[in-house]
Design an enzyme around this catalytic site. Structure first.
Site, PDB file in Angstrom:
ATOM      1  N   HIS A  71     125.658 115.659  65.505  1.00 44.12           N
ATOM      2  CA  HIS A  71     127.095 115.340  65.488  1.00 44.12           C
ATOM      3  C   HIS A  71     127.496 114.414  66.644  1.00 44.12           C
ATOM      4  CE1 HIS A  71     128.771 118.823  68.241  1.00 44.12           C
ATOM      5  NE2 HIS A  71     127.775 118.179  68.803  1.00 44.12           N
TER       6      HIS A  71
ATOM      7  N   ASP B 212     114.056 118.004  76.531  1.00 42.40           N
ATOM      8  CA  ASP B 212     115.299 117.273  76.824  1.00 42.40           C
ATOM      9  C   ASP B 212     114.947 116.197  77.836  1.00 42.40           C
ATOM     10  OD1 ASP B 212     118.082 116.510  77.144  1.00 42.40           O
ATOM     11  OD2 ASP B 212     118.584 118.509  76.419  1.00 42.40           O
TER      12      ASP B 212
END
Length: 409
Positions: free
Chosen positions: A314, A273
């Site tokens: 998404h 990340d």
């Protein structure tokens, strides 16, 4: 419709004739509740919702939406921000007296009165309240984080979405650089995540990412994706071979669950990340590697058995997703690597409300979307990336996410 007819409708129950049948259905569903699991609970919950909506008048629904729910949000968010829910939880499961100016209860008591009227607290006497299970849970960062981040941080984006659509001639938003969030908060930061970090709400956002998935089976559960049959056979067993790369995995909830469920896995587990997120990672097994990485750039781990993304696609419209997927495809080894996407797949009809709620969140905050099966095939196979969908591993109708297994064509 004339004014008198309209007012008569607005002040009458929405569907009084449906009440007897709904009550009958609820009584029948209650019989299955004990042994029917989550599916039976879900059916009963929807029937209970139908009953409330049938009993309400449109005027009451309007007041609930415009007065009651915003007021409840104000109280709940303030309770998180002041640490009230944590303090009440520490004081135990008992009635607690509230007094204006009481040290550590730095919150207007009127907020608590409204939360009790809405059913979120139990009122046990004048100025005296007891936590419900819901407000007890508000002492947990994974539950309370979303109230600060989504409602307190960027909640205006959905309320003012109509203004954004007005400016864009009512077009479906597909540009990640121009969103309702940018308009509502007057920011030129790249996206809602950057904006939330800029106002100090990054940790709350990370907590929410871990919180919304609570109570769901993890992607690697054998009832969803049989890891022992699909992933381990044929995997490189050398200790330095990358097994699973969790891309944009936040604080490591998924990769930690994988390690716990399959402690004897071959190869390496890797969490990726942004560096600012990796810096917040705590209590993660030291055997799980941590790499600061931006998925818009070249993937540093080549030829992994599986590249995994949970609720990442998404967040982005198709053009951005194509760039993200291209970086993964470049790193994949033909005939060996898999891309595993754990994300929402909306059915053509009868969508679950959490799926449609997620779609509204993505549209109003990020100009992105929750995708249908057709959307997924168009995105993965229709963009010339060399990827194909092998199978969509489906969960139950009440589960938000399904696992999309992909390989190089």
């Amino acid at each position: 419709m004339d004014a008198q007819t309209g007012l008569a409708i607005a002040t009458s129950p929405n569907d009084i004739a449906a009440i007897p049948n709904l009550v009958g259905d609820i009584n029948e569903f209650v019989k299955n509740l004990e042994n029917g699991g989550n599916e039976a609970r879900h059916k009963l919950l929807l029937k209970a919702r139908d009953l409330v909506q049938a009993l309400e008048t449109p005027r009451e629904t309007m007041i609930k939406h415009t007065w009651a729910q915003p007021g409840a949000a104000a109280g709940l968010i303030t309770g998180v921000d002041t640490g009230l829910w944590v303090l009440m939880a520490r004081d135990g499961d008992k009635p607690q007296k509230v007094a204006e100016g009481r040290e550590s209860w730095n919150i207007p008591c009127r907020l608590l009165r409204h939360l009790a009227a809405m059913g979120y607290l139990a009122e046990t006497g004048p100025g005296e309240y007891k936590l419900t299970n819901f407000t007890k849970s508000m002492s947990l960062p994974v539950i309370s984080g979303g109230y600060i981040a989504l409602l307190g941080g960027i909640g205006r984006s959905s309320i003012e979405f109509h203004k954004f659509l007005r400016k864009t001639n009512w077009r479906n938003p597909i540009d990640a650089t121009k969103t309702s969030m940018h308009l509502a908060y007057g920011t030129d930061l790249p996206n809602a995540f950057e904006y939330l970090r800029s106002i100090g709400y990054g940790p709350h956002t990370n907590n929410h990412m871990g919180g919304y998935r609570q109570g769901r089976l993890p992607w690697m559960h054998e009832s969803i994706y049989p890891v022992a049959k699909q992933l381990f056979p044929g995997a490189d067993s050398k200790p330095d071979a990358p097994l699973v790369v969790d891309i944009a995995g936040g604080l490591g909830h998924d990769i930690a669950e994988f390690q716990k469920m399959y402690p004897d896995h071959p190869g390496r587990l890797i969490l990726q990340d942004l560096p600012v997120v990796i810096a917040d990672v705590k209590d993660l097994d030291s055997n799980i590697e941590r790499i600061g990485y931006d998925f818009h750039t070249e993937q540093p781990i080549k030829g992994a058995r599986a590249y995994f993304m949970h609720s990442i696609m998404h967040d982005w419209p198709d053009d951005v997703c194509k760039r993200i997927l291209s970086r993964i495809a470049e790193a994949m080894k033909p005939g060996y690597s898999k891309l595993l996407i754990f994300d929402c797949v909306i059915p053509r009809t009868g969508a679950y409300w959490e799926n449609t709620a997620g779609d509204m969140l993505m549209m109003t905050q990020l100009s992105a979307l929750e995708r249908t099966q057709d959307n997924w095939y168009d995105l993965i196979e229709g963009n010339g990336l060399g990827l194909k969908i092998v199978k969509i591993w489906r969960c139950s109708d009440t589960d938000v996410e399904n696992l999309i297994e992909c390989e190089l064509a």
